[in-house]
Write a protein that holds these residues in place. Sequence first.
Motif, PDB file in Angstrom:
ATOM      1  N   LEU A 137       8.996   6.391  41.765  1.00 60.03           N
ATOM      2  CA  LEU A 137       8.520   7.513  42.561  1.00 60.03           C
ATOM      3  C   LEU A 137       9.663   8.484  42.853  1.00 60.03           C
ATOM      4  O   LEU A 137      10.829   8.081  42.928  1.00 60.03           O
ATOM      5  CB  LEU A 137       7.928   7.011  43.880  1.00 60.03           C
ATOM      6  N   ALA A 138       9.323   9.748  43.021  1.00 57.69           N
ATOM      7  CA  ALA A 138      10.298  10.769  43.403  1.00 57.69           C
ATOM      8  C   ALA A 138       9.600  11.790  44.277  1.00 57.69           C
ATOM      9  O   ALA A 138       8.405  12.054  44.101  1.00 57.69           O
ATOM     10  CB  ALA A 138      10.877  11.458  42.171  1.00 57.69           C
ATOM     11  N   ILE A 139      10.329  12.357  45.214  1.00 61.85           N
ATOM     12  CA  ILE A 139       9.780  13.430  46.045  1.00 61.85           C
ATOM     13  C   ILE A 139      10.619  14.684  45.838  1.00 61.85           C
ATOM     14  O   ILE A 139      11.782  14.749  46.210  1.00 61.85           O
ATOM     15  CB  ILE A 139       9.730  13.040  47.532  1.00 61.85           C
ATOM     16  N   CYS A 140      10.019  15.644  45.175  1.00 63.25           N
ATOM     17  CA  CYS A 140      10.500  17.015  44.986  1.00 63.25           C
ATOM     18  C   CYS A 140      11.969  17.116  44.597  1.00 63.25           C
ATOM     19  O   CYS A 140      12.323  16.848  43.458  1.00 63.25           O
ATOM     20  CB  CYS A 140      10.183  17.838  46.232  1.00 63.25           C
ATOM     21  N   GLU A 158       8.648   2.525  33.596  1.00 64.34           N
ATOM     22  CA  GLU A 158       7.941   3.022  32.417  1.00 64.34           C
ATOM     23  C   GLU A 158       7.236   4.346  32.696  1.00 64.34           C
ATOM     24  O   GLU A 158       6.859   5.066  31.772  1.00 64.34           O
ATOM     25  CB  GLU A 158       6.918   1.980  31.962  1.00 64.34           C
ATOM     26  N   ILE A 159       7.058   4.640  33.984  1.00 66.69           N
ATOM     27  CA  ILE A 159       6.380   5.865  34.416  1.00 66.69           C
ATOM     28  C   ILE A 159       7.135   6.428  35.611  1.00 66.69           C
ATOM     29  O   ILE A 159       7.604   5.666  36.475  1.00 66.69           O
ATOM     30  CB  ILE A 159       4.911   5.584  34.802  1.00 66.69           C
ATOM     31  N   TYR A 160       7.263   7.746  35.647  1.00 65.65           N
ATOM     32  CA  TYR A 160       7.995   8.431  36.717  1.00 65.65           C
ATOM     33  C   TYR A 160       7.042   9.448  37.324  1.00 65.65           C
ATOM     34  O   TYR A 160       6.576  10.365  36.629  1.00 65.65           O
ATOM     35  CB  TYR A 160       9.215   9.115  36.103  1.00 65.65           C
ATOM     36  N   ILE A 161       6.715   9.275  38.605  1.00 70.54           N
ATOM     37  CA  ILE A 161       5.766  10.178  39.267  1.00 70.54           C
ATOM     38  C   ILE A 161       6.487  10.978  40.343  1.00 70.54           C
ATOM     39  O   ILE A 161       7.064  10.413  41.275  1.00 70.54           O
ATOM     40  CB  ILE A 161       4.592   9.409  39.894  1.00 70.54           C
ATOM     41  N   ALA A 162       6.436  12.296  40.215  1.00 73.90           N
ATOM     42  CA  ALA A 162       7.066  13.192  41.177  1.00 73.90           C
ATOM     43  C   ALA A 162       6.006  13.834  42.065  1.00 73.90           C
ATOM     44  O   ALA A 162       5.090  14.498  41.576  1.00 73.90           O
ATOM     45  CB  ALA A 162       7.862  14.269  40.449  1.00 73.90           C
ATOM     46  N   SER A 163       6.152  13.628  43.364  1.00 76.34           N
ATOM     47  CA  SER A 163       5.286  14.249  44.368  1.00 76.34           C
ATOM     48  C   SER A 163       6.052  15.439  44.927  1.00 76.34           C
ATOM     49  O   SER A 163       7.097  15.271  45.563  1.00 76.34           O
ATOM     50  CB  SER A 163       4.991  13.223  45.470  1.00 76.34           C
TER      51      SER A 163
END
Length: 242
Positions: A137-140, A158-163
């Motif tokens: 996870l990442a935030i901005c 394996e997956i990178y999700i940016a909020s």
Amino acid sequence: MKICVAQTKPVTGNITANIKNHLALIELAISKSAKVIVFPELSLTGYEPSLAKSIATKKEDVRLKVFQNISDSKKITIGVGMPLKASKGVTISMLIFQPKQPSQVYSKGHLHADELPYFISGDNSLMLQLNSQKIALAICYEISIPEHSEKAFQNEAEIYIASVAKFKSGINKAKTELANIAKRYSINVLMANSIGMADRAECAGKTAAWNKNGEMICELDEVNEGLLIFDTTTQTTEKYLL
């Protein structure tokens, strides 16, 4: 596994209205068989640093129990954005609700200079693991910190999700950074962004997904709320605008 990122138009400071909107999008995601849904940065309040102290809450806030209930009943993992009270200030956080598990918190560890008067850094070590797949996870602003994505790679994400809450002035830079992360580490990357006004600027939308080669494979527009769903098995996407 289907992973979903949501594009929302928060009502400034109105947590009740934003919860209602989140639930509608979660129900849509469930109807499309998504197992994970992640919302934009500070999605339950809107990105409003100057208001954060007055509307920040604790993860035990009873208003948020509805997300745990739907997670339990529908077996979906939900990530919502909220300013949270900490011992020394307020963090920019994502609350994670998973079926039959205690809620968890991912907090923005790398703050932009403009955020320092309003927020403190938090614990951003949380990584999700679902169906043997690791999701970072990442935030901005964190997407612009090389050490952040490098750590995700070292932890075998394996997956990178940016909020994010990216304005029109910064969306192209963010998209380039995320494409580079996908290509550099050969991982799928997703971004959830808002639309509408926030902190006296207009959010750009353009919620998107990139393949392991760093190529954008799907993008929402800049004016509508909606969902982008990525299937990790088929490497295909779906999008639904409201």
